[in-house]
Design a protein around this motif. Structure first.
Motif, PDB file in Angstrom:
ATOM      1  N   SER A  83      19.881  61.693  96.378  1.00  0.00           N
ATOM      2  CA  SER A  83      18.982  62.246  96.892  1.00  0.00           C
ATOM      3  C   SER A  83      19.324  63.651  97.325  1.00  0.00           C
ATOM      4  O   SER A  83      20.269  64.052  97.427  1.00  0.00           O
ATOM      5  N   TYR A 108      14.702  62.227  94.506  1.00  0.00           N
ATOM      6  CA  TYR A 108      15.334  61.036  94.412  1.00  0.00           C
ATOM      7  C   TYR A 108      15.991  60.466  92.934  1.00  0.00           C
ATOM      8  O   TYR A 108      15.223  60.568  92.172  1.00  0.00           O
ATOM      9  N   PRO A 110      17.338  57.764  90.168  1.00  0.00           N
ATOM     10  CA  PRO A 110      17.058  56.313  90.157  1.00  0.00           C
ATOM     11  C   PRO A 110      17.740  55.545  91.291  1.00  0.00           C
ATOM     12  O   PRO A 110      19.076  55.558  91.246  1.00  0.00           O
ATOM     13  N   TRP A 111      17.072  54.648  92.014  1.00  0.00           N
ATOM     14  CA  TRP A 111      17.505  53.939  93.092  1.00  0.00           C
ATOM     15  C   TRP A 111      18.230  54.758  94.120  1.00  0.00           C
ATOM     16  O   TRP A 111      18.898  54.170  95.176  1.00  0.00           O
ATOM     17  N   VAL A 113      18.669  56.947  97.629  1.00  0.00           N
ATOM     18  CA  VAL A 113      18.478  56.822  99.065  1.00  0.00           C
ATOM     19  C   VAL A 113      18.527  58.036  99.749  1.00  0.00           C
ATOM     20  O   VAL A 113      19.284  59.026  99.675  1.00  0.00           O
ATOM     21  N   ASP A 134      10.400  52.711  98.772  1.00  0.00           N
ATOM     22  CA  ASP A 134      10.493  51.917  99.907  1.00  0.00           C
ATOM     23  C   ASP A 134      10.828  52.639 101.314  1.00  0.00           C
ATOM     24  O   ASP A 134      11.820  53.223 101.116  1.00  0.00           O
ATOM     25  N   THR A 148       6.262  49.691 100.992  1.00  0.00           N
ATOM     26  CA  THR A 148       6.362  50.276  99.641  1.00  0.00           C
ATOM     27  C   THR A 148       5.380  51.611  99.569  1.00  0.00           C
ATOM     28  O   THR A 148       4.151  51.233  99.974  1.00  0.00           O
ATOM     29  N   LYS A 166      13.933  55.022 100.043  1.00  0.00           N
ATOM     30  CA  LYS A 166      14.596  54.638  98.748  1.00  0.00           C
ATOM     31  C   LYS A 166      13.831  54.486  97.724  1.00  0.00           C
ATOM     32  O   LYS A 166      12.730  53.985  97.605  1.00  0.00           O
ATOM     33  N   ASN A 167      14.366  55.023  96.861  1.00  0.00           N
ATOM     34  CA  ASN A 167      13.620  55.070  95.404  1.00  0.00           C
ATOM     35  C   ASN A 167      13.702  53.626  94.830  1.00  0.00           C
ATOM     36  O   ASN A 167      14.924  53.244  94.715  1.00  0.00           O
ATOM     37  N   ASN A 168      12.716  52.894  94.656  1.00  0.00           N
ATOM     38  CA  ASN A 168      12.980  51.499  94.268  1.00  0.00           C
ATOM     39  C   ASN A 168      12.625  51.328  92.555  1.00  0.00           C
ATOM     40  O   ASN A 168      12.383  50.327  92.209  1.00  0.00           O
ATOM     41  N   GLY A 169      12.769  52.357  91.773  1.00  0.00           N
ATOM     42  CA  GLY A 169      12.671  52.327  90.414  1.00  0.00           C
ATOM     43  C   GLY A 169      13.789  53.055  89.618  1.00  0.00           C
ATOM     44  O   GLY A 169      14.556  53.622  90.179  1.00  0.00           O
ATOM     45  N   GLY A 170      13.719  52.704  88.406  1.00  0.00           N
ATOM     46  CA  GLY A 170      14.711  53.258  87.652  1.00  0.00           C
ATOM     47  C   GLY A 170      14.522  54.628  86.751  1.00  0.00           C
ATOM     48  O   GLY A 170      15.064  55.143  85.963  1.00  0.00           O
TER      49      GLY A 170
END
Length: 226
Positions: A83, A108, A110-111, A113, A134, A148, A166-170
């Motif tokens: 991030s 961010y 992918p994924w 924090v 998240d 979320t 947190k990025n919860n995607g790809g």
């Protein structure tokens, strides 16, 4: 048998009470808590005061003092946490001096924090530009409020409380944060514990975290002091 106050004593008591109230109110009456001018653009060349920057002379103020393109481009998320925070506070935008507001952009990977941290001087409200996050904050009683937050949605983090995103995607994500302070301050929990200078004693951290001192040293090695 009930005692009564003599009539001559009553004015003296009232005078004493009034004098006490005036003495307590004097600090409040001595100054105006609000700005007494339209703007107070930060003068970075002068020595700072107790709270903020001195004002530029009015004839030296320009429209550019209130403009910034700092949040237009994404930050570099190629780091271990994935991030990047780009701030637009009074240190970057002089026109914010004394206005009590600021913003930042968070990008961010992918994924990625934005690790647990606090803002000691401000409440934060975050608006998701792209992706899905998240997020959560922990109260002083240890309760976690988490959910979320998707594109176009908001979430608020109360002043001074530990929080994270947190990025919860790809795919990459981005958000804009607004603060009710021109300089909210940021304190990362990990950096405060493991990268302080001089360092926090290893035995203190080992006992606080209930782990072995060697593990504390191993963690410290990942956060070299600044």
């Amino acid at each position: 048998q009930h005692s009564t106050m003599a009539p001559k004593q009553l004015p003296a008591v009232l005078l004493a009470a009034c004098a006490t109230l005036l003495a307590l109110a004097a600090p409040l009456l001595a100054g105006d808590p609000d700005m007494l001018q339209d703007v107070c653009v930060a003068d970075y060349k002068s020595l700072g005061g107790l709270n903020g920057f001195p004002c530029k002379r009015p004839e030296n103020v320009t429209a550019d003092d209130f403009f910034s393109a700092a949040l237009a481009l994404p930050g570099n998320t190629g780091n271990p946490v994935g991030s990047a925070v780009t701030a637009a506070n009074v240190e970057k935008l002089p026109g914010l001096n004394t206005l009590g507001v600021s913003m930042s952009r968070v990008d961010y990977a992918p994924w990625g924090v934005n690790p647990p941290h606090t803002h000691p001087r401000a409440t934060e409200i975050i608006y998701v530009l792209e992706g899905s996050l998240d997020v959560g904050f922990v109260t002083t009683t240890g309760k976690l409020f988490a959910r979320t937050v998707c594109k176009g949605e908001l979430f608020a983090f109360p002043r001074g409380l530990v929080h994270y995103q947190k990025n919860n995607g790809g795919a990459p994500a981005a958000a804009i944060s607004a603060f009710n302070s021109q300089l909210p301050g940021t304190q990362s929990l990990a950096l405060a514990m493991f990268a302080a200078s001089p360092p926090v004693p290893t035995d203190v951290l080992a006992r606080a975290l209930q782990i072995d001192g060697g593990l504390v040293e191993a963690i410290k090695s990942k956060f070299p002091p600044k």
